[in-house]
Design a protein around this motif. Sequence first.
Motif, PDB file in Angstrom:
ATOM      1  N   TYR A  97       0.831  -1.204   0.000  1.00 11.57           N
ATOM      2  CA  TYR A  97       0.000   0.000   0.000  1.00 11.57           C
ATOM      3  C   TYR A  97       0.870   1.261   0.000  1.00 11.57           C
ATOM      4  CZ  TYR A  97      -3.102   3.595   1.942  1.00 11.57           C
ATOM      5  OH  TYR A  97      -3.791   4.749   2.167  1.00 11.57           O
ATOM      6  N   CYS A  98       1.920   1.275   0.844  1.00  7.98           N
ATOM      7  CA  CYS A  98       2.825   2.427   0.908  1.00  7.98           C
ATOM      8  C   CYS A  98       3.545   2.635  -0.421  1.00  7.98           C
ATOM      9  CB  CYS A  98       3.846   2.231   2.027  1.00  7.98           C
ATOM     10  SG  CYS A  98       3.151   2.292   3.689  1.00  7.98           S
ATOM     11  N   ALA A  99       4.012   1.542  -1.010  1.00 13.78           N
ATOM     12  CA  ALA A  99       4.720   1.642  -2.287  1.00 13.78           C
ATOM     13  C   ALA A  99       3.808   2.157  -3.396  1.00 13.78           C
ATOM     14  CB  ALA A  99       5.304   0.284  -2.669  1.00 13.78           C
ATOM     15  N   ALA A 100       2.541   1.757  -3.354  1.00 18.69           N
ATOM     16  CA  ALA A 100       1.610   2.129  -4.427  1.00 18.69           C
ATOM     17  C   ALA A 100       1.048   3.531  -4.271  1.00 18.69           C
ATOM     18  CB  ALA A 100       0.460   1.119  -4.483  1.00 18.69           C
ATOM     19  N   THR A 101       0.957   4.022  -3.048  1.00 20.47           N
ATOM     20  CA  THR A 101       0.232   5.273  -2.827  1.00 20.47           C
ATOM     21  C   THR A 101       1.098   6.458  -2.427  1.00 20.47           C
ATOM     22  OG1 THR A 101      -0.218   4.677  -0.516  1.00 20.47           O
ATOM     23  CG2 THR A 101      -1.852   4.020  -2.172  1.00 20.47           C
ATOM     24  N   SER A 102       2.212   6.240  -1.697  1.00 15.31           N
ATOM     25  CA  SER A 102       2.916   7.394  -1.131  1.00 15.31           C
ATOM     26  C   SER A 102       4.423   7.409  -1.368  1.00 15.31           C
ATOM     27  CB  SER A 102       2.669   7.449   0.388  1.00 15.31           C
ATOM     28  OG  SER A 102       3.267   6.334   1.035  1.00 15.31           O
ATOM     29  N   LEU A 103       4.961   6.415  -2.047  1.00 19.10           N
ATOM     30  CA  LEU A 103       6.406   6.347  -2.218  1.00 19.10           C
ATOM     31  C   LEU A 103       6.949   7.563  -2.957  1.00 19.10           C
ATOM     32  CD1 LEU A 103       8.968   4.710  -1.753  1.00 19.10           C
ATOM     33  CD2 LEU A 103       8.537   3.535  -3.930  1.00 19.10           C
ATOM     34  N   GLY A 104       6.255   7.992  -4.018  1.00 13.37           N
ATOM     35  CA  GLY A 104       6.706   9.163  -4.764  1.00 13.37           C
ATOM     36  C   GLY A 104       6.686  10.423  -3.924  1.00 13.37           C
ATOM     37  N   TRP A 105       5.631  10.592  -3.126  1.00 12.05           N
ATOM     38  CA  TRP A 105       5.524  11.753  -2.235  1.00 12.05           C
ATOM     39  C   TRP A 105       6.631  11.723  -1.180  1.00 12.05           C
ATOM     40  CZ3 TRP A 105       1.675  12.813  -5.368  1.00 12.05           C
ATOM     41  CH2 TRP A 105       1.044  14.046  -5.275  1.00 12.05           C
ATOM     42  N   ASP A 106       6.883  10.570  -0.621  1.00  8.03           N
ATOM     43  CA  ASP A 106       7.918  10.449   0.408  1.00  8.03           C
ATOM     44  C   ASP A 106       9.306  10.757  -0.167  1.00  8.03           C
ATOM     45  OD1 ASP A 106       5.906   9.692   2.118  1.00  8.03           O
ATOM     46  OD2 ASP A 106       6.305   7.548   1.942  1.00  8.03           O
ATOM     47  N   LEU A 107       9.554  10.315  -1.383  1.00  2.46           N
ATOM     48  CA  LEU A 107      10.839  10.600  -2.019  1.00  2.46           C
ATOM     49  C   LEU A 107      11.007  12.095  -2.255  1.00  2.46           C
ATOM     50  CD1 LEU A 107      13.459   9.615  -3.309  1.00  2.46           C
ATOM     51  CD2 LEU A 107      12.198   9.304  -5.456  1.00  2.46           C
ATOM     52  N   GLY A 108       9.955  12.756  -2.713  1.00  2.00           N
ATOM     53  CA  GLY A 108      10.020  14.200  -2.904  1.00  2.00           C
ATOM     54  C   GLY A 108      10.274  14.933  -1.599  1.00  2.00           C
ATOM     55  N   ARG A 109       9.598  14.509  -0.525  1.00  2.00           N
ATOM     56  CA  ARG A 109       9.810  15.114   0.795  1.00  2.00           C
ATOM     57  C   ARG A 109      11.249  14.901   1.265  1.00  2.00           C
ATOM     58  NH1 ARG A 109       6.713  12.017   3.466  1.00  2.00           N
ATOM     59  NH2 ARG A 109       4.803  13.184   3.098  1.00  2.00           N
ATOM     60  N   ALA A 110      11.763  13.694   1.057  1.00  2.00           N
ATOM     61  CA  ALA A 110      13.116  13.384   1.490  1.00  2.00           C
ATOM     62  C   ALA A 110      14.149  14.218   0.737  1.00  2.00           C
ATOM     63  CB  ALA A 110      13.389  11.889   1.289  1.00  2.00           C
ATOM     64  N   LEU A 111      14.008  14.308  -0.584  1.00  2.33           N
ATOM     65  CA  LEU A 111      14.972  15.073  -1.377  1.00  2.33           C
ATOM     66  C   LEU A 111      14.889  16.562  -1.068  1.00  2.33           C
ATOM     67  CD1 LEU A 111      14.643  13.270  -4.839  1.00  2.33           C
ATOM     68  CD2 LEU A 111      16.468  13.034  -3.137  1.00  2.33           C
ATOM     69  N   CYS A 112      13.680  17.063  -0.879  1.00  2.00           N
ATOM     70  CA  CYS A 112      13.513  18.475  -0.521  1.00  2.00           C
ATOM     71  C   CYS A 112      14.192  18.776   0.809  1.00  2.00           C
ATOM     72  CB  CYS A 112      12.029  18.815  -0.463  1.00  2.00           C
ATOM     73  SG  CYS A 112      11.665  20.527  -0.001  1.00  2.00           S
ATOM     74  N   THR A 113      14.040  17.878   1.778  1.00  2.00           N
ATOM     75  CA  THR A 113      14.659  18.066   3.085  1.00  2.00           C
ATOM     76  C   THR A 113      16.179  18.058   2.977  1.00  2.00           C
ATOM     77  OG1 THR A 113      12.775  16.996   4.159  1.00  2.00           O
ATOM     78  CG2 THR A 113      14.808  17.152   5.426  1.00  2.00           C
ATOM     79  N   VAL A 114      16.736  17.161   2.183  1.00  9.33           N
ATOM     80  CA  VAL A 114      18.191  17.082   2.015  1.00  9.33           C
ATOM     81  C   VAL A 114      18.730  18.350   1.361  1.00  9.33           C
ATOM     82  CG1 VAL A 114      20.031  15.886   0.775  1.00  9.33           C
ATOM     83  CG2 VAL A 114      18.292  14.564   1.983  1.00  9.33           C
ATOM     84  N   VAL A 115      18.107  18.779   0.285  1.00  8.90           N
ATOM     85  CA  VAL A 115      18.593  19.958  -0.448  1.00  8.90           C
ATOM     86  C   VAL A 115      18.545  21.204   0.431  1.00  8.90           C
ATOM     87  CG1 VAL A 115      18.082  21.511  -2.375  1.00  8.90           C
ATOM     88  CG2 VAL A 115      18.025  19.036  -2.718  1.00  8.90           C
ATOM     89  N   LEU A 116      17.427  21.419   1.126  1.00  4.79           N
ATOM     90  CA  LEU A 116      17.308  22.605   1.976  1.00  4.79           C
ATOM     91  C   LEU A 116      18.254  22.542   3.167  1.00  4.79           C
ATOM     92  CD1 LEU A 116      13.443  23.190   1.963  1.00  4.79           C
ATOM     93  CD2 LEU A 116      15.206  24.457   0.727  1.00  4.79           C
ATOM     94  N   THR A 117      18.503  21.339   3.687  1.00  5.48           N
ATOM     95  CA  THR A 117      19.438  21.209   4.811  1.00  5.48           C
ATOM     96  C   THR A 117      20.839  21.614   4.401  1.00  5.48           C
ATOM     97  OG1 THR A 117      18.125  19.444   5.818  1.00  5.48           O
ATOM     98  CG2 THR A 117      20.430  19.601   6.479  1.00  5.48           C
ATOM     99  N   PHE A 118      21.288  21.193   3.239  1.00  5.43           N
ATOM    100  CA  PHE A 118      22.632  21.538   2.784  1.00  5.43           C
ATOM    101  C   PHE A 118      22.751  23.009   2.403  1.00  5.43           C
ATOM    102  CE2 PHE A 118      23.533  16.928   2.065  1.00  5.43           C
ATOM    103  CZ  PHE A 118      24.704  16.875   2.794  1.00  5.43           C
ATOM    104  N   PHE A 119      21.728  23.564   1.759  1.00  5.08           N
ATOM    105  CA  PHE A 119      21.833  24.932   1.269  1.00  5.08           C
ATOM    106  C   PHE A 119      21.507  25.975   2.339  1.00  5.08           C
ATOM    107  CE2 PHE A 119      21.825  22.864  -2.829  1.00  5.08           C
ATOM    108  CZ  PHE A 119      22.631  23.694  -3.604  1.00  5.08           C
ATOM    109  N   LEU A 120      20.501  25.722   3.145  1.00  3.16           N
ATOM    110  CA  LEU A 120      20.084  26.696   4.158  1.00  3.16           C
ATOM    111  C   LEU A 120      20.488  26.308   5.570  1.00  3.16           C
ATOM    112  CD1 LEU A 120      16.462  27.503   2.876  1.00  3.16           C
ATOM    113  CD2 LEU A 120      18.602  28.685   2.350  1.00  3.16           C
ATOM    114  N   GLY A 121      20.923  25.060   5.752  1.00  2.42           N
ATOM    115  CA  GLY A 121      21.244  24.567   7.085  1.00  2.42           C
ATOM    116  C   GLY A 121      22.248  25.390   7.858  1.00  2.42           C
TER     117      GLY A 121
END
Length: 266
Positions: free
Chosen positions: A217-241
């Motif tokens: 269920y997680c793979a079918a419904t939210s994996l793409g959203w979770d990946l976007g959240r994860a990448l956004c968090t990483v990028v902002l942490t490095f640039f604005l952290g």
Amino acid sequence: MKVIRLGPRSTAALALVSAVGVVALGWPFLAPPTSQVNAHAADAPWLFAGLLVLLVLVLAATISESGLGPKAVAMLGVLAATGAALRPLGAGTAGIEPMFFLMVLSGRVLGPGFGFALGSLSMFASALLTGGVGPWMPFQMLALGWFSMGAGLLPGAERLHGRAELALLAGYGFLAAFAYGTITNLAGWPFMQGQASNIAFQPDGPAAANLARFLLYCAATSLGWDLGRALCTVVLTFFLGPAVLRALRRATRRAAFETAVTFEPR
């Protein structure tokens, strides 16, 4: 700079609210197959009310044990309001939610107790701001509280600096973003329609089979959203952290969070 340490009362309060959260979210795997599934559907308002009470206990215990005062509460309010304002910026597009990187950095500086309170209150405020109030809200508050608390529990608060600390926070944010999505999925998955589906919860099924269904269920419904959240968090942490960490630590020093007030005799 040291994060705000947890004392016995703060630890007990956090353990209590976390235990409530684990039971509230994990009941599909904890309850016996013969239990009444739909009986849990109306529990969200009670969980929300209880969570608010427990949040007050966590905050009060942390403040009393750390010797903090009104400045700490004011800073908590400012950060919660900032986090709530950041959430709508991505409009939920592909999981772009900039508030999560602020929760990681704030939890790192303010410690697990304040991190948990900040994450939960930020989600509460953002739900009021965006109209996202519903039975899912207490579960989102719990998940984001854990998200921020985990950052305060990361090791190396006194030894790691610069790029090493940013790498640690970015790695944590990447993994925790997936954990957040997985946890919040538990709020709706047991009640999805279509009991014949191979990803729906089966009340009379064994825990192992339901776990496999939930992962699908997680793979079918939210994996793409979770990946976007994860990448956004990483990028902002490095640039604005670096700038945000400096600002948070400067604010805590000016508020004298770790300086006890003493009076010397003349």
